[in-house]
Scaffold this motif. Structure first.
Motif, mmCIF file in Angstrom:
data_model
loop_
_atom_site.group_PDB
_atom_site.id
_atom_site.type_symbol
_atom_site.label_atom_id
_atom_site.label_comp_id
_atom_site.label_asym_id
_atom_site.label_seq_id
_atom_site.Cartn_x
_atom_site.Cartn_y
_atom_site.Cartn_z
ATOM 1 N N PHE A 23 -109.193 -43.482 39.100
ATOM 2 C CA PHE A 23 -108.909 -43.322 37.499
ATOM 3 C C PHE A 23 -110.153 -42.788 36.849
ATOM 4 O O PHE A 23 -111.289 -43.380 37.332
ATOM 5 C CB PHE A 23 -108.544 -44.530 36.885
ATOM 6 C CG PHE A 23 -107.200 -45.044 37.088
ATOM 7 C CD1 PHE A 23 -106.218 -44.360 36.298
ATOM 8 C CD2 PHE A 23 -106.820 -45.726 38.009
ATOM 9 C CE1 PHE A 23 -104.869 -44.746 36.368
ATOM 10 C CE2 PHE A 23 -105.651 -46.163 38.111
ATOM 11 C CZ PHE A 23 -104.423 -45.635 37.461
ATOM 12 N N TRP A 78 -113.039 -42.817 31.236
ATOM 13 C CA TRP A 78 -112.631 -43.255 30.018
ATOM 14 C C TRP A 78 -111.061 -43.940 29.989
ATOM 15 O O TRP A 78 -110.717 -44.772 29.335
ATOM 16 C CB TRP A 78 -112.240 -42.013 28.990
ATOM 17 C CG TRP A 78 -111.423 -41.062 29.450
ATOM 18 C CD1 TRP A 78 -111.545 -40.172 30.265
ATOM 19 C CD2 TRP A 78 -110.078 -41.166 29.231
ATOM 20 N NE1 TRP A 78 -110.321 -39.321 30.476
ATOM 21 C CE2 TRP A 78 -109.347 -39.781 29.679
ATOM 22 C CE3 TRP A 78 -108.961 -41.853 28.564
ATOM 23 C CZ2 TRP A 78 -107.953 -39.737 29.784
ATOM 24 C CZ3 TRP A 78 -107.819 -41.548 28.399
ATOM 25 C CH2 TRP A 78 -107.057 -40.455 29.199
ATOM 26 N N LEU A 79 -110.251 -43.685 31.066
ATOM 27 C CA LEU A 79 -109.012 -44.281 31.252
ATOM 28 C C LEU A 79 -109.270 -45.646 31.690
ATOM 29 O O LEU A 79 -108.434 -46.568 31.358
ATOM 30 C CB LEU A 79 -108.098 -43.415 32.151
ATOM 31 C CG LEU A 79 -106.611 -43.874 32.139
ATOM 32 C CD1 LEU A 79 -106.028 -43.892 30.817
ATOM 33 C CD2 LEU A 79 -105.921 -43.003 33.232
ATOM 34 N N GLN A 80 -110.572 -45.908 32.531
ATOM 35 C CA GLN A 80 -110.775 -47.234 33.091
ATOM 36 C C GLN A 80 -110.880 -48.249 31.836
ATOM 37 O O GLN A 80 -110.447 -49.123 31.788
ATOM 38 C CB GLN A 80 -111.795 -47.056 34.060
ATOM 39 C CG GLN A 80 -111.566 -46.503 35.316
ATOM 40 C CD GLN A 80 -112.526 -46.791 36.113
ATOM 41 O OE1 GLN A 80 -113.472 -47.419 35.876
ATOM 42 N NE2 GLN A 80 -112.618 -46.081 37.339
#
Lengths: 360, 130
Positions: A14, A17-19
């Motif tokens: 991932f 930022w998605l994390q």
């Protein structure tokens, strides 16, 4: 725990930022699930506690000792028809419950449950809560107007006028807390109360403490200030035309707000997660004197119980009495007490306002 | 260089507010989800009587969105004034310790002016409900 989830997410590829968004979402779920459970069981507790105060038994049919009652209620409401009356503004009618739900939940983003246990470490957290809880009044007004019913409109007007009136007294009480703590950050407000039971702000701010909680009761439209939905006058007030899930959302929002007010009272006036046994010799090394989330929950439950006790005890106020109490009693008292605290701070009256104790 | 640091600070601050923003979105979605779920799961069998607006069993005989007491407006206007005062008091309250006596005296003057207005409202009967 957060680290292990993060490394797992990195393994799965991932982006950064998605994390962080996923971590935030998980934390929100961790806050919301206990909150919604508490809301559900608060409704059961309300019925049980009031029942015992009336020397009745209360709900005891669904599940052992009635413990599954909230779930049965939720399922029932889910399958009830949502009636949209003739002439109602359909979009606003359905939007109003959402608008009262969102702030009731979102306010929990900045509530610290322990020293470092907070979703968003925001400096202006108290200001944010004040802003969000004010948003709730839009849901009430829109619901009353969109329903196209006289009772709903009257209930909404009453309710809105009452909420904004008590918000002033509440705001002044918050100003007193800010002065005492020298910070708008809820975590720092709690840490400013270190030193045991007699150092908590309930003592120097006692009138503001009482006014804060009473305003909180008025602001959530609870008994004895529930004229907005006084059954004998205007039926259910602003949500008289709501049914099924649309009604349930209003209901959930109201109870989430009650728990929020209770928790804020515990954080600001009763030392939040600090232990009442702090600084007492014989408890010095035991777990009893250690700060813990359990203390916060105990104190919050105390205020939640007060809500129910009030409802079982006091007869309903008349509307003009409510407005008089808010404007002519609470506001003068709070203004006077703000000046008293101001003098106490400048004169460094201990132990609460002594030079070394506070920060800011 | 200071400019970089300032940008960093702003970035840091916005990062602190990101969970707040997401939580507001989650709140809105959750509320909407509940209502939509209710609409999907529940039956919809409307008829004229059921949809008529509620008026304690009477035939509704006048428009619901009628005029209402002007005092509600008055309360709203007074609320705006007082809420603004509270907004002014917030920053002052947090730094009162640094300001010391000077800060206290100037705010006393400010509150005194507010109280004069408050007494005027009271005497004019703006706070009176009968």
């Amino acid at each position: 725990m957060v680290e292990s989830i993060l490394s797992l997410l990195t393994l799965l590829g991932f982006p950064d930022w998605l994390q962080s968004v996923i971590i935030i979402m998980l934390k929100i779920v961790v806050i919301l699930i206990p909150l919604l459970t508490a809301v559900a069981y608060f409704t059961l507790a309300e019925r049980k506690v009031i029942a015992y105060m009336h020397v009745r038994i209360g709900p005891n049919r669904v599940g052992p000792r009635g413990l599954l009652q909230p779930i049965a209620d939720a399922v029932k409401l889910m399958f009830k028809e949502i009636i949209i009356p003739h002439g109602a503004d359909k979009a606003l009618f359905l939007f109003a419950p959402v608008l009262s739900m969102a702030p009731a939940l979102a306010a929990w983003a900045v509530i610290p449950f322990e020293a470092e246990m907070v979703l968003a470490q925001v400096d202006a957290s108290l200001l944010y809560i004040l802003a969000l809880t004010s948003m709730g009044v839009y849901g009430v007004i829109i619901a009353g107007w969109a329903s196209n019913s006289k009772y709903a409109l009257l209930g909404a007007m009453r309710s809105a006028a009452q909420i904004v009136s008590y918000e002033i007294a509440m705001g002044f009480a918050l100003v007193g807390v800010l002065m005492a703590a020298g910070s708008i950050n809820l975590g720092e407000i709690v840490m400013g109360q270190q030193g045991g039971f007699w150092h908590w702000y309930w003592l120097p701010l006692f009138p503001l403490f009482v006014i804060y909680f009473i305003s909180g009761v008025a602001e959530t439209n609870r008994a004895p200030f529930d004229v907005a939905e006084g059954e004998s006058e205007i039926v259910a007030g602003f949500h008289v035309d709501y049914s099924g899930m649309a009604f349930a959302v209003f209901f959930l929002a109201e109870y989430a707000n009650m728990i929020l007010v209770a928790m804020l009272a515990a954080l600001m006036f009763l030392g939040g997660w600090l232990s009442p046994f702090e600084g007492i010799g014989i408890f010095a090394d035991s777990w009893l004197a250690a700060p813990s989330i359990l203390w916060l929950l105990v104190k919050t439950s105390l205020f939640m119980f007060l809500y129910l006790w009030f409802r079982a005890t006091f007869p309903r106020y008349r509307y003009d009495q409510i407005m008089r109490l808010g404007w002519k009693v609470f506001i003068p008292i709070t203004i006077v007490w703000i000046l008293v605290i101001g003098v106490a701070i400048v004169a460094e009256v201990g132990p609460w306002f002594a030079a070394g104790v506070a920060h800011g | 260089m200071p400019q970089y640091r300032r940008a960093d600070r702003i970035h840091q601050m916005l990062e602190n507010y990101l969970p707040v923003l997401i939580f507001i979105a989650v709140g809105l979605v959750f509320g909407a989800f509940m209502v939509v779920l209710g609409m999907i799961l529940s039956p919809s069998r409307p008829d004229d009587e059921k949809l008529s607006r509620y008026e304690c069993g009477f035939e509704a005989f006048a428009g619901a969105r009628s005029e209402f007491d002007v005092r509600f407006y008055l309360v709203a206007i007074l609320f705006i004034i007082f809420d603004l005062e509270i907004a002014f008091l917030f920053p002052w309250a947090t730094v009162l310790r640094e300001l010391g006596l000077f800060g206290l005296l100037s705010m006393t003057l400010f509150l005194a002016i507010l109280v004069v207005g408050f007494i005027y409202e009271w005497k004019k009967g703006a706070l009176q409900w009968e």
